[in-house]
Design a protein around this motif. Structure first.
Motif, PDB file in Angstrom:
ATOM      1  N   GLY B  42       0.819  -1.220   0.000  1.00 16.05           N
ATOM      2  CA  GLY B  42       0.000   0.000   0.000  1.00 16.05           C
ATOM      3  C   GLY B  42       0.844   1.258   0.000  1.00 16.05           C
ATOM      4  O   GLY B  42       2.067   1.209   0.115  1.00 16.05           O
ATOM      5  N   GLN B  43       0.144   2.342  -0.127  1.00 16.27           N
ATOM      6  CA  GLN B  43       0.839   3.638  -0.254  1.00 16.27           C
ATOM      7  C   GLN B  43       1.048   4.283   1.105  1.00 16.27           C
ATOM      8  O   GLN B  43       0.273   4.063   2.037  1.00 16.27           O
ATOM      9  N   CYS B  44       2.087   5.108   1.157  1.00 19.61           N
ATOM     10  CA  CYS B  44       2.387   5.854   2.365  1.00 19.61           C
ATOM     11  C   CYS B  44       2.506   7.342   2.015  1.00 19.61           C
ATOM     12  O   CYS B  44       3.623   7.896   2.026  1.00 19.61           O
ATOM     13  N   PRO B  45       1.388   8.013   1.679  1.00 17.26           N
ATOM     14  CA  PRO B  45       1.483   9.446   1.412  1.00 17.26           C
ATOM     15  C   PRO B  45       1.855  10.203   2.684  1.00 17.26           C
ATOM     16  O   PRO B  45       1.667   9.691   3.796  1.00 17.26           O
ATOM     17  N   THR B  46       2.355  11.391   2.513  1.00 23.89           N
ATOM     18  CA  THR B  46       2.926  12.141   3.633  1.00 23.89           C
ATOM     19  C   THR B  46       1.944  12.286   4.796  1.00 23.89           C
ATOM     20  O   THR B  46       2.317  12.096   5.961  1.00 23.89           O
ATOM     21  N   HIS B  47       0.694  12.610   4.495  1.00 16.10           N
ATOM     22  CA  HIS B  47      -0.255  12.866   5.583  1.00 16.10           C
ATOM     23  C   HIS B  47      -0.610  11.583   6.342  1.00 16.10           C
ATOM     24  O   HIS B  47      -1.089  11.639   7.463  1.00 16.10           O
ATOM     25  N   VAL B  48      -0.377  10.433   5.731  1.00 15.04           N
ATOM     26  CA  VAL B  48      -0.674   9.151   6.392  1.00 15.04           C
ATOM     27  C   VAL B  48       0.574   8.598   7.074  1.00 15.04           C
ATOM     28  O   VAL B  48       0.514   8.106   8.203  1.00 15.04           O
ATOM     29  N   ALA B  49       1.701   8.729   6.384  1.00 15.49           N
ATOM     30  CA  ALA B  49       2.926   8.064   6.862  1.00 15.49           C
ATOM     31  C   ALA B  49       3.348   8.529   8.249  1.00 15.49           C
ATOM     32  O   ALA B  49       3.852   7.734   9.042  1.00 15.49           O
ATOM     33  N   GLY B  50       3.129   9.810   8.553  1.00 16.16           N
ATOM     34  CA  GLY B  50       3.598  10.324   9.840  1.00 16.16           C
ATOM     35  C   GLY B  50       2.583  10.214  10.946  1.00 16.16           C
ATOM     36  O   GLY B  50       2.866  10.599  12.091  1.00 16.16           O
ATOM     37  N   SER B  51       1.422   9.689  10.630  1.00 18.08           N
ATOM     38  CA  SER B  51       0.366   9.678  11.651  1.00 18.08           C
ATOM     39  C   SER B  51       0.590   8.562  12.666  1.00 18.08           C
ATOM     40  O   SER B  51       1.197   7.532  12.354  1.00 18.08           O
ATOM     41  N   PRO B  52       0.105   8.786  13.907  1.00 15.56           N
ATOM     42  CA  PRO B  52       0.295   7.751  14.936  1.00 15.56           C
ATOM     43  C   PRO B  52      -0.327   6.425  14.496  1.00 15.56           C
ATOM     44  O   PRO B  52      -1.410   6.408  13.915  1.00 15.56           O
ATOM     45  N   GLY B  53       0.362   5.377  14.758  1.00 18.95           N
ATOM     46  CA  GLY B  53      -0.130   4.049  14.375  1.00 18.95           C
ATOM     47  C   GLY B  53       0.360   3.620  13.007  1.00 18.95           C
ATOM     48  O   GLY B  53       0.403   2.432  12.704  1.00 18.95           O
ATOM     49  N   MET B  54       0.701   4.568  12.166  1.00 18.70           N
ATOM     50  CA  MET B  54       1.206   4.226  10.836  1.00 18.70           C
ATOM     51  C   MET B  54       2.717   4.417  10.739  1.00 18.70           C
ATOM     52  O   MET B  54       3.379   3.732   9.966  1.00 18.70           O
ATOM     53  N   ALA B  55       3.246   5.382  11.487  1.00 15.68           N
ATOM     54  CA  ALA B  55       4.689   5.613  11.433  1.00 15.68           C
ATOM     55  C   ALA B  55       5.397   4.436  12.091  1.00 15.68           C
ATOM     56  O   ALA B  55       5.057   4.037  13.204  1.00 15.68           O
ATOM     57  N   SER B  56       6.369   3.875  11.380  1.00 10.39           N
ATOM     58  CA  SER B  56       7.059   2.703  11.931  1.00 10.39           C
ATOM     59  C   SER B  56       8.015   3.104  13.053  1.00 10.39           C
ATOM     60  O   SER B  56       8.380   2.281  13.874  1.00 10.39           O
ATOM     61  N   SER B  57       8.391   4.373  13.090  1.00  7.65           N
ATOM     62  CA  SER B  57       9.291   4.821  14.147  1.00  7.65           C
ATOM     63  C   SER B  57       9.171   6.341  14.277  1.00  7.65           C
ATOM     64  O   SER B  57       8.523   6.998  13.447  1.00  7.65           O
ATOM     65  N   PHE B  58       9.823   6.873  15.280  1.00  2.86           N
ATOM     66  CA  PHE B  58       9.805   8.325  15.457  1.00  2.86           C
ATOM     67  C   PHE B  58      10.509   9.003  14.282  1.00  2.86           C
ATOM     68  O   PHE B  58      10.156  10.106  13.892  1.00  2.86           O
ATOM     69  N   HIS B  59      11.458   8.284  13.713  1.00  2.00           N
ATOM     70  CA  HIS B  59      12.150   8.817  12.534  1.00  2.00           C
ATOM     71  C   HIS B  59      11.152   9.151  11.427  1.00  2.00           C
ATOM     72  O   HIS B  59      11.256  10.170  10.759  1.00  2.00           O
TER      73      HIS B  59
END
Lengths: 218, 114
Positions: B42-59
């Motif tokens: 699936g896709q990881c657009p910017t507004h989704v990738a950084g959201s809690p639960g979707m970001a794999s790490s704080f990085h």
């Protein structure tokens, strides 16, 4: 492919085949196997079930050296031809040349049949025979000697750890057992029968070290 | 972790179970009876990738903030496994010995954006 009529299930079929192939490759690689094992002989299911139940009942102790890369190996005995010096149990291990297998601990499980309501006083000696089954009076090494008292029939475990490392050097190794009874009853036997559910077995905890793996000395 | 559905293109976990009977491996693998070979897609657009639960790490959260604010940053987030678990396998080797081993990181439990 474009000329072929479209079918909705074709993509799913291709995906299924791809995932099954990925699963096969992943498992073989992680189990360090080049191909799926072709079984050389069939172990009776009753013996497998009994051995697993026996080990489960005893609990599995994890030592400080154990980690997720460890293996537990259960090898069932095949009887060697009887001779005057005892009972021969043959075990087979094989590994590829690039695997350095280190045995952490090993136990031989043996079912002793003792007449009911009798306490038997026994000496059990376990020898490692030569590579090609050089059993009688020849090249053999005493691995373990145990005094034991057995009341009724049951399973007994014998620790073999220090000497087991040599087992993995050869392709086919034989353990020779001598069972000496100190009473006037000579009818105590260790069960060895390939078709029997009390087939003796050897349990080893092993670790495979990759080439180039270095252990820090302290 | 989101499980994939028909309607979503966002990063999710796709589940697939390989039954060892179907591939003819049930004669040498005693347990388990199959392998849950999940994967992330699936896709990881910017507004989704950084959201809690979707970001794999704080990085990931920091990286996506940087990108969202047009600060020079190359690359983009990918949908990757964020939680895995081991698989215990009990099988016969070619000498009919029974081998039990635990293989780490074999089953994908959760996916997120890198």
């Amino acid at each position: 492919a474009a000329a072929e009529p479209r079918c909705p299930s074709c993509a799913a079929g291709a995906e299924r085949r791809l995932l099954e192939e990925a699963a096969k490759r992943q498992l073989l690689e992680k189990l360090r196997l080049r191909e799926r094992p072709r079984l050389s002989h069939v172990v009776p299911r009753a013996a497998v079930a009994r051995a697993l139940r026996r080990l489960q009942a005893g609990g599995t102790r994890r030592g400080p050296d154990d980690d997720d890369r460890g293996y537990e190996i259960i090898s069932f005995a095949e009887p060697e031809p009887m001779s005057s010096s005892g009972l021969g149990l043959q075990f087979q291990f094989s590994h590829t040349q690039d695997q350095d297998i280190h045995i952490l601990q090993a136990q031989l499980w043996l079912y002793l049949r003792v007449p009911q309501d009798m306490v038997a006083s026994l000496t059990l000696r376990i020898f490692l025979a030569g590579e090609e089954g050089d059993l009688v009076g020849g090249n053999r090494t005493l691995l373990s000697e145990r005094q034991l008292s057995a009341k009724g029939s049951g399973w007994h475990a014998f620790t073999l750890t220090p000497a087991m490392q040599r087992f993995f050097g050869g392709r086919r190794r034989t353990l020779r057992l001598e069972l000496e009874s100190h009473g006037d009853r000579g009818d105590i036997t260790a069960i060895v029968n390939a078709s029997w559910s009390h087939q003796p077995f050897l349990v080893a905890k092993a670790k495979v070290w990759d080439p180039g793996h270095h252990v820090a000395k302290r | 972790s989101l499980r994939c559905s028909q309607n979503s293109n966002f990063c999710c976990r796709k589940d697939y179970y390989v039954d060892f009977r179907d591939i003819g491996w049930n004669d040498w693998i005693i347990k388990p009876e199959g392998y849950q070979i999940n994967y992330c897609v699936g896709q990881c657009p910017t507004h989704v990738a950084g959201s809690p639960g979707m970001a794999s790490s704080f990085h990931t959260a920091v990286f996506n903030l940087v990108k969202a604010n047009n600060i020079q940053a190359s690359g983009h987030s990918c949908c990757v496994p964020t939680r895995r678990r081991p698989l215990s396998v009990l099988y016969f080797d070619r000498n009919s010995n029974i081998v039990k081993t635990d293989i780490p990181d074999m089953i994908v439990d959760a996916c997120g954006c890198s």
